[in-house]
Design a protein around this motif. Structure first.
Motif, PDB file in Angstrom:
ATOM      1  N   THR A  44       0.794  -1.233   0.000  1.00 27.73           N
ATOM      2  CA  THR A  44       0.000   0.000   0.000  1.00 27.73           C
ATOM      3  C   THR A  44       0.819   1.273   0.000  1.00 27.73           C
ATOM      4  O   THR A  44       0.274   2.354  -0.157  1.00 27.73           O
ATOM      5  N   CYS A  45       2.096   1.164   0.180  1.00 22.47           N
ATOM      6  CA  CYS A  45       2.960   2.331   0.326  1.00 22.47           C
ATOM      7  C   CYS A  45       3.071   3.111  -0.988  1.00 22.47           C
ATOM      8  O   CYS A  45       3.356   2.527  -2.035  1.00 22.47           O
ATOM      9  N   PRO A  46       2.878   4.436  -0.955  1.00 25.36           N
ATOM     10  CA  PRO A  46       3.074   5.244  -2.170  1.00 25.36           C
ATOM     11  C   PRO A  46       4.524   5.186  -2.649  1.00 25.36           C
ATOM     12  O   PRO A  46       5.447   4.960  -1.856  1.00 25.36           O
ATOM     13  N   SER A  47       4.723   5.422  -3.923  1.00 25.36           N
ATOM     14  CA  SER A  47       6.042   5.289  -4.540  1.00 25.36           C
ATOM     15  C   SER A  47       7.116   6.136  -3.881  1.00 25.36           C
ATOM     16  O   SER A  47       8.244   5.668  -3.669  1.00 25.36           O
ATOM     17  N   LYS A  48       6.819   7.383  -3.553  1.00 28.15           N
ATOM     18  CA  LYS A  48       7.825   8.253  -2.938  1.00 28.15           C
ATOM     19  C   LYS A  48       8.287   7.686  -1.598  1.00 28.15           C
ATOM     20  O   LYS A  48       9.465   7.729  -1.278  1.00 28.15           O
ATOM     21  N   GLN A  49       7.367   7.150  -0.847  1.00 26.24           N
ATOM     22  CA  GLN A  49       7.732   6.574   0.439  1.00 26.24           C
ATOM     23  C   GLN A  49       8.455   5.245   0.251  1.00 26.24           C
ATOM     24  O   GLN A  49       9.335   4.903   1.033  1.00 26.24           O
ATOM     25  N   TRP A  50       8.098   4.499  -0.794  1.00 22.07           N
ATOM     26  CA  TRP A  50       8.772   3.230  -1.057  1.00 22.07           C
ATOM     27  C   TRP A  50      10.238   3.459  -1.385  1.00 22.07           C
ATOM     28  O   TRP A  50      11.096   2.676  -1.002  1.00 22.07           O
ATOM     29  N   ILE A  51      10.534   4.553  -2.069  1.00 24.33           N
ATOM     30  CA  ILE A  51      11.926   4.888  -2.395  1.00 24.33           C
ATOM     31  C   ILE A  51      12.740   5.050  -1.110  1.00 24.33           C
ATOM     32  O   ILE A  51      13.875   4.574  -1.022  1.00 24.33           O
ATOM     33  N   ILE A  53      12.095   3.580   1.742  1.00 28.39           N
ATOM     34  CA  ILE A  53      12.233   2.235   2.301  1.00 28.39           C
ATOM     35  C   ILE A  53      13.347   1.484   1.562  1.00 28.39           C
ATOM     36  O   ILE A  53      14.156   0.794   2.186  1.00 28.39           O
ATOM     37  N   GLU A  54      13.400   1.629   0.234  1.00 27.13           N
ATOM     38  CA  GLU A  54      14.459   0.964  -0.535  1.00 27.13           C
ATOM     39  C   GLU A  54      15.842   1.475  -0.130  1.00 27.13           C
ATOM     40  O   GLU A  54      16.797   0.701  -0.060  1.00 27.13           O
ATOM     41  N   LYS A  55      15.953   2.774   0.131  1.00 29.48           N
ATOM     42  CA  LYS A  55      17.239   3.333   0.578  1.00 29.48           C
ATOM     43  C   LYS A  55      17.633   2.745   1.928  1.00 29.48           C
ATOM     44  O   LYS A  55      18.799   2.421   2.154  1.00 29.48           O
ATOM     45  N   GLU A  56      16.666   2.612   2.811  1.00 28.47           N
ATOM     46  CA  GLU A  56      16.940   2.039   4.127  1.00 28.47           C
ATOM     47  C   GLU A  56      17.334   0.571   3.991  1.00 28.47           C
ATOM     48  O   GLU A  56      18.249   0.088   4.658  1.00 28.47           O
ATOM     49  N   PHE A  57      16.651  -0.138   3.099  1.00 26.10           N
ATOM     50  CA  PHE A  57      16.998  -1.538   2.847  1.00 26.10           C
ATOM     51  C   PHE A  57      18.439  -1.646   2.359  1.00 26.10           C
ATOM     52  O   PHE A  57      19.184  -2.529   2.781  1.00 26.10           O
ATOM     53  N   LYS A  58      18.828  -0.747   1.491  1.00 18.70           N
ATOM     54  CA  LYS A  58      20.192  -0.768   0.961  1.00 18.70           C
ATOM     55  C   LYS A  58      21.215  -0.609   2.091  1.00 18.70           C
ATOM     56  O   LYS A  58      22.272  -1.242   2.071  1.00 18.70           O
ATOM     57  N   LYS A  59      20.879   0.201   3.091  1.00 16.28           N
ATOM     58  CA  LYS A  59      21.780   0.334   4.240  1.00 16.28           C
ATOM     59  C   LYS A  59      21.944  -1.013   4.935  1.00 16.28           C
ATOM     60  O   LYS A  59      23.052  -1.414   5.274  1.00 16.28           O
ATOM     61  N   TYR A  60      20.813  -1.709   5.151  1.00 15.81           N
ATOM     62  CA  TYR A  60      20.885  -2.998   5.840  1.00 15.81           C
ATOM     63  C   TYR A  60      21.567  -4.065   4.995  1.00 15.81           C
ATOM     64  O   TYR A  60      22.349  -4.860   5.507  1.00 15.81           O
ATOM     65  N   TYR A  83      16.180 -12.267   4.350  1.00 13.67           N
ATOM     66  CA  TYR A  83      15.618 -10.913   4.341  1.00 13.67           C
ATOM     67  C   TYR A  83      15.808 -10.261   2.974  1.00 13.67           C
ATOM     68  O   TYR A  83      14.898  -9.618   2.447  1.00 13.67           O
ATOM     69  N   VAL A  84      16.995 -10.436   2.414  1.00 11.99           N
ATOM     70  CA  VAL A  84      17.287  -9.843   1.103  1.00 11.99           C
ATOM     71  C   VAL A  84      16.362 -10.449   0.037  1.00 11.99           C
ATOM     72  O   VAL A  84      15.767  -9.726  -0.771  1.00 11.99           O
ATOM     73  N   ALA A  85      16.214 -11.757   0.050  1.00 13.01           N
ATOM     74  CA  ALA A  85      15.348 -12.414  -0.936  1.00 13.01           C
ATOM     75  C   ALA A  85      13.888 -11.981  -0.764  1.00 13.01           C
ATOM     76  O   ALA A  85      13.191 -11.722  -1.753  1.00 13.01           O
ATOM     77  N   ILE A  86      13.436 -11.886   0.467  1.00 14.27           N
ATOM     78  CA  ILE A  86      12.057 -11.463   0.717  1.00 14.27           C
ATOM     79  C   ILE A  86      11.845 -10.032   0.253  1.00 14.27           C
ATOM     80  O   ILE A  86      10.832  -9.724  -0.391  1.00 14.27           O
ATOM     81  N   PHE A  87      12.800  -9.150   0.534  1.00  9.73           N
ATOM     82  CA  PHE A  87      12.650  -7.764   0.097  1.00  9.73           C
ATOM     83  C   PHE A  87      12.585  -7.682  -1.421  1.00  9.73           C
ATOM     84  O   PHE A  87      11.793  -6.926  -1.972  1.00  9.73           O
ATOM     85  N   HIS A  88      13.408  -8.478  -2.099  1.00  9.60           N
ATOM     86  CA  HIS A  88      13.352  -8.492  -3.562  1.00  9.60           C
ATOM     87  C   HIS A  88      11.990  -8.990  -4.036  1.00  9.60           C
ATOM     88  O   HIS A  88      11.480  -8.520  -5.054  1.00  9.60           O
ATOM     89  N   GLY A  89      11.406  -9.908  -3.296  1.00  8.29           N
ATOM     90  CA  GLY A  89      10.041 -10.339  -3.603  1.00  8.29           C
ATOM     91  C   GLY A  89       9.044  -9.201  -3.436  1.00  8.29           C
ATOM     92  O   GLY A  89       8.130  -9.035  -4.249  1.00  8.29           O
ATOM     93  N   PHE A  90       9.215  -8.381  -2.394  1.00  4.64           N
ATOM     94  CA  PHE A  90       8.360  -7.208  -2.207  1.00  4.64           C
ATOM     95  C   PHE A  90       8.500  -6.261  -3.395  1.00  4.64           C
ATOM     96  O   PHE A  90       7.513  -5.724  -3.908  1.00  4.64           O
TER      97      PHE A  90
END
Length: 184
Positions: A44-51, A53-60, A83-90
């Motif tokens: 449900t997350c809007p695209s701007k907010q998803w970006i 989240i993706e930046k934060e994921f990249k940190k992890y 976690y990495v595989a699941i995020f890529h699934g998201f």
């Protein structure tokens, strides 16, 4: 209301992950908590907010991982890979826009990738494929089950059968390697 909830969740997420973890245990724990929160947002997350989240994921998945990668236990390493595989699934779910047709095409793509690489990929790469397969086979299937026609369900059953076949062939290769190592 939905937008406000997303903003509040993202603000909480940003506050929570604003500092680097102080140990390998806190890294894995914070990554797990990040993934749990992300699991509630990715559809449900809007695209701007998803970006963000993706930046934060990249940190992890990159920056923080570099700090602790040599200190992680095998179990922690597997958890991070999952976690990495699941995020890529998201990410893939967002790419197919949460539509039934997009789901089927993305599942087909995953099965083609598994067929192309099952006999040449590393254990970590195969584990990532298995995690993504579980997302497609279980979680996403349940999301679209009511929309799927009997033809769609048969097609998905074919994907599942192919994947299990690749798993079996991969396992058979391990058995053959084990037996041949006895004679060397």
């Amino acid at each position: 209301m939905k937008r406000l909830l997303n903003i509040a969740l993202l603000a909480l997420l940003a506050l929570f992950v604003s500092c680097a973890p102080s140990s390998k245990e806190s890294y894995v724990q914070k990554f797990d908590e990040f993934m749990t929160k992300t699991a509630g947002l990715y559809t449900t997350c809007p695209s701007k907010q998803w970006i963000k989240i993706e930046k934060e994921f990249k940190k992890y998945s990159e920056e923080y991982l570099k700090l602790y990668e040599f200190d992680l236990t095998p179990e922690q390493r597997v958890a991070v890979q999952e976690y990495v595989a699941i995020f890529h699934g998201f990410q893939e779910f967002r790419e197919f826009n949460g539509t039934k047709e997009g789901y089927i095409m993305a599942f087909d793509k995953l099965i083609l990738e598994a067929g192309r690489t099952y006999d040449s990929c590393t254990e970590a790469e195969w584990k990532a494929l298995e995690v993504k397969y579980q997302l497609y086979s279980d979680t996403y299937y349940q999301l679209f089950e009511k929309e799927l026609t009997s033809g769609d369900k048969i097609r998905i059953l074919g994907y599942q059968t192919k994947f299990v076949g690749y798993q079996s062939q991969r396992g058979a290769g391990d058995i053959i390697e084990g037996i041949s190592s006895w004679f060397n």
